[in-house]
Design a protein around this motif. Structure first.
Motif, PDB file in Angstrom:
ATOM      1  N   GLU A 168       1.646   5.653  -7.860  1.00 33.25           N
ATOM      2  CA  GLU A 168       0.434   4.947  -7.446  1.00 33.25           C
ATOM      3  C   GLU A 168       0.393   4.801  -5.929  1.00 33.25           C
ATOM      4  OE1 GLU A 168       3.016   3.683  -8.838  1.00 33.25           O
ATOM      5  OE2 GLU A 168       3.596   1.823  -7.851  1.00 33.25           O
ATOM      6  N   GLY A 169      -0.769   4.503  -5.418  1.00 37.31           N
ATOM      7  CA  GLY A 169      -0.915   4.271  -3.985  1.00 37.31           C
ATOM      8  C   GLY A 169      -0.479   2.861  -3.630  1.00 37.31           C
ATOM      9  N   GLY A 170      -0.472   2.559  -2.351  1.00 40.10           N
ATOM     10  CA  GLY A 170      -0.025   1.255  -1.878  1.00 40.10           C
ATOM     11  C   GLY A 170      -1.079   0.181  -2.076  1.00 40.10           C
ATOM     12  N   PRO A 171      -0.792  -1.029  -1.599  1.00 43.05           N
ATOM     13  CA  PRO A 171      -1.786  -2.099  -1.737  1.00 43.05           C
ATOM     14  C   PRO A 171      -3.081  -1.693  -1.049  1.00 43.05           C
ATOM     15  CG  PRO A 171       0.286  -2.942  -0.854  1.00 43.05           C
ATOM     16  CD  PRO A 171       0.414  -1.463  -0.907  1.00 43.05           C
ATOM     17  N   GLY A 172      -4.159  -1.905  -1.740  1.00 40.81           N
ATOM     18  CA  GLY A 172      -5.435  -1.532  -1.146  1.00 40.81           C
ATOM     19  C   GLY A 172      -5.780  -0.068  -1.325  1.00 40.81           C
ATOM     20  N   ASP A 173      -4.858   0.666  -1.923  1.00 43.35           N
ATOM     21  CA  ASP A 173      -5.122   2.088  -2.128  1.00 43.35           C
ATOM     22  C   ASP A 173      -5.095   2.345  -3.624  1.00 43.35           C
ATOM     23  OD1 ASP A 173      -3.385   5.166  -1.096  1.00 43.35           O
ATOM     24  OD2 ASP A 173      -5.251   4.807  -2.194  1.00 43.35           O
TER      25      ASP A 173
END
Lengths: 334, 360
Positions: B265-270
């Motif tokens: 998964e992407g990072g926070p906000g992504d």
């Protein structure tokens, strides 16, 4: 510096700002230096204060004259535009060399003057002080009570040279060794021959004693003593160490990898050079894998353990061999 | 009682938050005030928000069996599963000793998850008996100690997907039982309360699936059914925590031949899902319903053993056309699409079976 209380604006020279500390004393400070503090800057701009002695800016209570002097020194240096980062860093490092009490006062005062860079600097310095002290020293330095019970105290893992996780490992294995000793006494196991593989010992020795290794080793009475040269973590103690087989994975990894580890330390160094100062600790750790491990908590000799360990080992080995033959599953997964 | 007499508490916090994570256990044993401070969630969030936190990549690696003797040629013992900690910012590698009693390493193919300052190890194959392990081990970087959590209620589950929301919940989905039946079931573990909570079943069986957490949902990626062994699904199924229910299956999400192990998964906000695609030789991001290529895959890492996300970077372990690159870690900066190769020091090479990232 200050030349009388009447003339404030000297047309061809600098302007001064008048500041008053909580004890009532008043001083004048070069404008560009004082304005480096956001709080003073704001006061001057919004209220017009500070232009004369009678209208001196009242500084927050946390700023005493002594501390103000330090803060102004800081401002005086940093407000100059042309300085390089290196210069600033060097100044900062010298600047924060003061006792803890003053550092706290400085942090507090800088915060009340909204001088964020100085707050950062001093908090980091205080954090480093905390890092470098034992719990007892910390309590003394900061006047903190020792009000936790022994159970509540999280394991104080700090040891200046050890990685905390290695100490935990040591404890675990020390406990394991104790257990095995107990078991051996109960079982009355046969003492198997000292299985030191002479060949490997020689190999090991020659490697350890080679030029570019950081260690020297000697064998006396089939006990190998390994001394780490110039190793910060070794504390310059001669360590007596049996060439024992692998009960703990760490020791095995070290022994099997000794040639490789020492051999490739230059390449390890290359990576580390590119990294932060913490890399120095890595170097210590990797070259000092002998010493943390050898500093057993109780300092007891584990001479008696080999036979018992060997027994346990043999059992494990049989187990694995059996499983290996009967179960192909892991092979395909790996 | 002030945290530091003579300093306002908020400034004392600034100081404490700058202490490196190795000192946490020491700080926590000074006095009540400091212990409370360091254990508070506010402490961790301040460290993270002010950039003081340290990234620790915990890896479960296959290492040489300690029982293996160099002088016995016919011994070929299976490797043991041991933990290492890699700090990507400093390049430092250290060992994380296994829990007490795990003299033979951790259960093989166990799953790892990071929750706050703790590492959770769950499942896998018992290193002695080779049976499925239901054990839950939790390591606190705060205290430097291991503890046991409550076992998984059903012991018979391996090769499941596992992820955490980073706060308090661990999610387990799919896998297979000892008869190699793929599982549709899922469960959740509340770390604070130390209890397992049942979760409704998924729509299909998903063996060897991957679970990611994004947007308040546990997204289960791919996996295969009992009848289609090894034939990975291209669908994903998301479990919404707020509604405690599964959303309908989304079909045709992954490319063919993309392994769920190559997804992260992407990072926070992504909200993107990233995948390393062997077929395209690239790294792609899924936003909405479209995949977009973001970087090429270097020749050294065409097959991955494990992919992790750290901030806005991907950390990849694997090997390429030349063979296994056990001695390197590949880091992709998602912003610049640039790859960096970092050497793995001697003693830490070994197939990465599982990993997770902690920011503490």
């Amino acid at each position: 510096m200050s030349e009388g209380i009447i003339a404030v604006i000297k047309p061809e020279m600098k302007s001064y700002i008048w500041l008053q500390t909580v004890d009532g004393s008043i001083q004048q400070v070069e404008q560009e230096v004082a304005m480096f503090c956001p709080m003073i800057c704001r006061e001057v701009i919004q209220t017009g204060m500070g232009s004369s002695k009678n209208y001196a800016i009242l500084l927050p209570q946390r700023v005493n004259p002594f501390i103000l002097g330090s803060i102004l020194d800081y401002c005086r240096f940093h407000q100059v535009q042309g300085r390089s980062n290196k210069e600033r860093k060097t100044f900062d490092e010298k600047f924060i060399r003061m006792d803890t009490k003053r550092l706290c006062e400085l942090t507090s005062a800088a915060d009340s003057l909204q001088l964020k860079p100085l707050v950062d600097l001093t908090s980091r310095a205080l954090a480093r002080i905390i890092e470098g002290k034992t719990p007892e020293e910390i309590r003394e330095t900061f006047h903190l009570p020792d009000d936790l019970t022994e159970e509540e105290k999280l394991e104080p893992l700090r040891n200046i040279s050890d990685d905390p996780r290695i100490r935990l490992l040591n404890r675990l294995y020390a406990r394991k060794r104790k257990e095995l000793r107990e078991r051996e006494k109960l079982k009355n196991a046969e003492v198997e021959e000292e299985r030191v593989d002479e060949r490997s010992v020689d190999d090991l020795l020659s490697f350890i004693n080679s030029e570019d290794a950081g260690y020297s080793a000697t064998v006396t009475n089939s006990v190998i003593s390994v001394d780490a040269k110039g190793d910060k973590t070794s504390k310059n103690k001669k360590k007596n160490r049996r060439r024992k087989d692998q009960i703990d994975s760490t020791s095995n990894k070290d022994e099997e990898n000794i040639p490789k580890e020492l051999d490739t330390s230059p390449s390890t160094n290359n990576i580390l050079e590119a990294n932060l100062s913490r890399a120095v600790k890595v170097q210590d750790f990797s070259s000092g894998t002998f010493s943390p491990k050898l500093e057993l908590d109780d300092g007891f000799m584990d001479d008696d353990l080999d036979p018992a360990m060997k027994e346990e080992l043999d059992r494990e080995v049989e187990d694995f061999a059996r499983r290996l033959n009967s179960d192909q599953h892991f092979v395909s997964e790996l | 009682m002030e945290l530091i007499p003579g300093l306002p508490d908020d400034l004392a916090r600034e100081c404490l938050s700058r202490v490196p994570c190795e000192e946490f256990s020491s700080v926590g044993s000074i006095c009540r005030g400091w212990k409370a401070e360091i254990e508070s969630p506010a402490f961790l969030s301040q460290r993270r928000s002010t950039g003081q936190s340290q990234a620790l990549v915990v890896l479960a690696q296959a290492r040489p069996n300690p029982a293996e003797r160099p002088d016995s040629p016919k011994q070929l013992l299976p490797p043991v599963c041991l933990l290492s900690v890699f700090e990507p910012l400093t390049g430092r590698w250290t060992d994380l000793p296994p829990p007490p009693g795990c003299t033979n390493g951790l259960p093989r193919f166990c799953r790892l998850a990071a929750v706050g300052m703790e590492l959770v190890v769950v499942g896998g194959l018992d290193p002695f008996t080779w049976e499925a392990s239901a054990a839950v081990y939790i390591y606190s970087f705060l205290s430097g100690k291991w503890r046991r959590g409550n076992d998984m209620p059903v012991r018979d589950r391996i090769f499941f997907g596992c992820a955490s929301d980073g706060e308090r919940t661990l999610f387990v989905a799919g896998g297979h039982d000892t008869d190699k039946n793929a599982l549709r079931s899922a469960l959740a573990y509340d770390i604070r309360g130390d209890r397992w909570v049942p979760v409704p079943d998924m729509a299909i069986e998903r063996d060897e699936c991957r679970v990611t957490f994004r947007g308040g949902e546990f997204v289960v990626v791919s996996g295969y059914t009992t009848d289609a062994q090894g034939k990975f699904e291209r669908s994903v199924e998301a479990f919404n925590v707020a509604t405690w229910s599964w959303r309908p299956v989304e079909e045709n999400i992954l490319d063919a031949h993309t392994s769920p192990r190559a997804c992260v998964e992407g990072g926070p906000g992504d909200d993107s899902l990233y995948a390393l695609r062997k077929s395209g030789g690239d790294v792609a991001a899924l936003r909405g319903s479209a995949w977009r290529s973001v970087a090429n895959l270097p020749a050294d890492v065409t097959s991955q053993t494990h992919v992790l996300r750290w901030c806005d970077k991907l950390i990849v372990f694997g090997w390429g056309s030349e063979g296994r690159s056990d001695d390197a870690v590949f880091v992709l900066d998602l912003c610049s699409s640039k790859w960096t190769k970092m050497e793995i020091p001697e003693g830490y090479s070994g197939a990465v079976m599982e990993g997770c990232v902690l920011e503490i």
